[in-house]
Design an enzyme around this catalytic site. Structure first.
Site, PDB file in Angstrom:
ATOM      1  N   GLY A   3       0.800  -1.234   0.000  1.00  0.00           N
ATOM      2  CA  GLY A   3       0.000   0.000   0.000  1.00  0.00           C
ATOM      3  C   GLY A   3       0.822   1.267   0.000  1.00  0.00           C
ATOM      4  N   ASP A   9       3.587  -2.849   3.741  1.00  0.00           N
ATOM      5  CA  ASP A   9       4.625  -2.540   2.753  1.00  0.00           C
ATOM      6  C   ASP A   9       5.957  -2.927   3.384  1.00  0.00           C
ATOM      7  OD1 ASP A   9       6.323  -1.004   0.694  1.00  0.00           O
ATOM      8  OD2 ASP A   9       4.299  -0.549   0.011  1.00  0.00           O
ATOM      9  N   HIS A  34       1.481  -4.657 -11.491  1.00  0.00           N
ATOM     10  CA  HIS A  34       2.129  -4.188 -12.728  1.00  0.00           C
ATOM     11  C   HIS A  34       3.645  -4.035 -12.549  1.00  0.00           C
ATOM     12  CE1 HIS A  34       2.222   0.502 -12.185  1.00  0.00           C
ATOM     13  NE2 HIS A  34       2.653  -0.129 -11.123  1.00  0.00           N
ATOM     14  N   ARG A  36      -3.351  -1.716  -5.227  1.00  0.00           N
ATOM     15  CA  ARG A  36      -3.420  -0.757  -6.337  1.00  0.00           C
ATOM     16  C   ARG A  36      -2.032  -0.666  -6.961  1.00  0.00           C
ATOM     17  NH1 ARG A  36      -4.400   5.691  -5.962  1.00  0.00           N
ATOM     18  NH2 ARG A  36      -2.313   5.600  -5.056  1.00  0.00           N
TER      19      ARG A  36
HETATM   20  C1  LIG Z   1       3.884   0.857  -7.422  1.00  0.00           C
HETATM   21  S1  LIG Z   1       3.862   0.983  -5.708  1.00  0.00           S
HETATM   22  C2  LIG Z   1       2.118   1.007  -5.335  1.00  0.00           C
HETATM   23  C3  LIG Z   1       1.839   1.579  -3.996  1.00  0.00           C
HETATM   24  C4  LIG Z   1       0.379   1.734  -3.587  1.00  0.00           C
HETATM   25  N1  LIG Z   1      -0.383   0.527  -3.764  1.00  0.00           N
HETATM   26  C5  LIG Z   1      -0.282   2.892  -4.308  1.00  0.00           C
HETATM   27  O1  LIG Z   1      -1.014   2.681  -5.263  1.00  0.00           O
HETATM   28  O2  LIG Z   1      -0.047   4.043  -3.899  1.00  0.00           O
HETATM   29  C6  LIG Z   1       4.312  -0.657  -5.226  1.00  0.00           C
HETATM   30  C7  LIG Z   1       4.541  -0.810  -3.743  1.00  0.00           C
HETATM   31  O3  LIG Z   1       4.935  -2.172  -3.476  1.00  0.00           O
HETATM   32  C8  LIG Z   1       5.854  -2.146  -2.413  1.00  0.00           C
HETATM   33  N2  LIG Z   1       6.620  -3.409  -2.389  1.00  0.00           N
HETATM   34  C9  LIG Z   1       7.608  -3.780  -3.235  1.00  0.00           C
HETATM   35  N3  LIG Z   1       8.068  -4.992  -2.911  1.00  0.00           N
HETATM   36  C10 LIG Z   1       7.340  -5.400  -1.852  1.00  0.00           C
HETATM   37  C11 LIG Z   1       7.314  -6.597  -1.094  1.00  0.00           C
HETATM   38  N4  LIG Z   1       8.136  -7.608  -1.388  1.00  0.00           N
HETATM   39  N5  LIG Z   1       6.428  -6.695  -0.096  1.00  0.00           N
HETATM   40  C12 LIG Z   1       5.577  -5.673   0.186  1.00  0.00           C
HETATM   41  N6  LIG Z   1       5.538  -4.500  -0.496  1.00  0.00           N
HETATM   42  C13 LIG Z   1       6.414  -4.379  -1.502  1.00  0.00           C
HETATM   43  C14 LIG Z   1       6.700  -0.933  -2.711  1.00  0.00           C
HETATM   44  O4  LIG Z   1       7.418  -0.484  -1.585  1.00  0.00           O
HETATM   45  C15 LIG Z   1       5.653   0.068  -3.197  1.00  0.00           C
HETATM   46  O5  LIG Z   1       5.161   0.844  -2.134  1.00  0.00           O
END
Ligand SMILES: C[S@@+](CC[C@H](N)C(=O)[O-])C[C@H]1O[C@@H](n2cnc3c(N)ncnc32)[C@H](O)[C@@H]1O
Length: 459
Positions: A270, A292, A343, A339
């Site tokens: 998130g 996260d 991708h 969200r």
């Molecule tokens: C593209 S961002 C989307 C963030 C959020 N859902 C939004 O729409 O504002 C992807 C998120 O996935 C988190 N992330 C990446 N690898 C992760 C993992 N292994 N476990 C949990 N979160 C992770 C990143 O830190 C980032 O905040």
């Protein structure tokens, strides 16, 4: 006799402009000038006008592609990295912030450069490149000011605060953070797309790894010493990018209205919890958990303490460090939602994330995904063909079915995902293939502008 493609395009341009100007006139407004800094208007979130604007942009771009000699088009697009590079430099040396109060008379490059600590000649050339593409304005020779586009790159903090704390300078400054992120790790990684695609090097996950000689994911990289600014900038870009989506996409009753005080909603990956903040306000009954990686969760605590401390204090919202490649710690949530998370990852990784959520789900659990669907550049086929439309109807003749650059968000994000992590914006066919591999079935699909809402349940 039907009009030629060029005449049809010109008619679309003309009728779209009439629609926009009439809508502004009805509100007692004139359509904003490109020369003035951006000022919010009550019509900014009007979805019908947004579609009119996309059609207008698509038609104007198609006119240019039609009439311009092909070599001129190639000469425009092939060096498009200079657009990223100059925009990135403008943000790095605070040009929009320096020009914030320069008004219509502007500021001379000598004075701009003395505030940015750079060379006046090079600073002026960067500003002229951008002004020639309608970002900044050259008022008189070597004198520049902000225009409607460049003004959105100003940050919430003063120039003195930005210089004192560059790492924290992107908070509340989504557009500047987005530019910084794309023009830094994005631009460097993009330079390796060709090598990555051609050679498919073993053990290399994405062009990013070739460009930066890294082994771990971009998230591990953000976590490394010295990358504080990049990590925090990315988070600001994410929350700023999120703010650009109409909140109504996420707060539709269909996803949340049935939830009670006993229900838990988990915002998986998130980030700082931008979507959850909208949800708590619209649907205060359930409890929300934002997950996260640890470092982002620390940023998230600051974000909530700043914007909505009561929700943390009364326990409605919790922030939890979690890795979505490991088993989900919150079992049996009413809703897991993500969200723009899937991708970021290739199919193998997406399947793992979805499988971990499936293992934690009850039969009654719903999985809600807000993601883009990649529209084909030709009309779609099959029962979900509507899902790839950028508006309620197919675009008018002779526009591309995905509106080309008028609907360019999906294709832009898709390339950024390829460059940074071998992620992708799947087509509807690819989404439908993915879900059953992880034990989920699609119940409902709601398409709202740039993002679709998928409601899934355990298969
Ligand atoms: C593209 S961002 C989307 C963030 C959020 N859902 C939004 O729409 O504002 C992807 C998120 O996935 C988190 N992330 C990446 N690898 C992760 C993992 N292994 N476990 C949990 N979160 C992770 C990143 O830190 C980032 O905040």
């Amino acid at each position: 006799m039907s009009p030629s493609p060029l005449t049809a395009l010109a008619n679309l341009v003309s009728s779209s402009i009439q629609t926009l100007e009439a809508a502004y006139a009805k509100e007692g407004l004139v359509f904003p000038s490109l020369d003035e800094p951006f000022a919010p208007s009550p019509l900014d979130n009007d979805q019908v006008l947004a579609q009119t604007t996309r059609v207008l942009v698509a038609a104007a771009a198609q006119i240019i592609a039609t009439v311009r000699p092909p070599m001129d088009t190639i000469q425009d697009y092939a060096p498009a990295m200079y657009m990223s590079a100059t925009l990135g430099t403008a943000v790095d040396i605070n040009l929009a912030d320096i020009l914030k109060n320069s008004g219509s008379q502007g500021m001379h490059i000598r004075d701009i450069a003395s505030q940015s600590g750079t060379d006046p000649n090079k600073t002026g050339r960067i500003l002229r490149y951008l002004s020639s593409r309608h970002i900044f304005r050259e008022v008189t020779p070597d004198v520049f000011t902000n225009n409607r586009v460049s003004s959105i790159l100003t940050r919430a903090k003063s120039l003195a605060e930005i210089k004192k704390d560059p790492v924290g300078s992107f908070e509340g400054a989504g557009p500047a953070a987005f530019v910084g992120h794309v023009a830094d790790e994005g631009l460097k990684s993009a330079a390796y797309i060709s090598e990555y695609v051609r050679e498919q090097p073993a053990g290399i996950d994405a062009p990013f790894h070739l460009a930066l000689n890294e082994k771990g994911s971009i998230w591990d990289w953000y976590d490394k010493p010295g990358n504080d600014l990049r990590g925090r900038r990315f988070n600001s870009a994410m929350s700023g990018g999120g703010d650009m989506f109409p909140p109504a996409i996420f707060t539709k009753d269909v996803y949340w209205k049935h939830l009670t005080e006993n229900d838990v909603v988990v915002d998986v990956g998130g980030n700082v919890g931008t979507v959850t903040m909208l949800l708590v306000k619209a649907f205060p009954k359930p409890r929300y958990i934002i997950q996260d990686i640890a470092k982002v969760i620390e940023d998230g605590k600051n974000y909530w303490n700043d914007k909505f401390p009561e929700a943390l204090a009364d326990g409605r919202v919790k922030l939890q460090a979690a890795n979505f490649f490991e088993p989900q710690a919150v079992k049996g949530a009413a809703v897991y939602f993500m969200r723009l998370v899937l991708h970021d990852w290739n199919n193998v990784a997406c399947k793992k994330i979805l499988t971990n959520l499936r293992a934690a789900a009850l039969p009654s659990t719903k999985l809600v995904l807000f993601e883009a669907i990649m529209p084909h550049a030709c009309p779609g086929t099959g029962p979900y063909a509507y899902a790839t439309r950028t508006g309620k109807e197919d675009p008018p003749y002779p526009l591309l079915a995905n509106l080309g650059v008028g609907g360019g968000f999906a294709t832009m994000i898709d390339m950024q995902m390829l460059a940074l992590m071998d992620g992708q914006t799947p087509t509807i066919e690819e989404w439908l293939d993915l879900f059953p591999t992880a034990g989920w079935k699609l119940d409902e699909l709601h398409v709202d502008g740039p993002l679709a809402g998928f409601i899934l349940s355990p298969a």
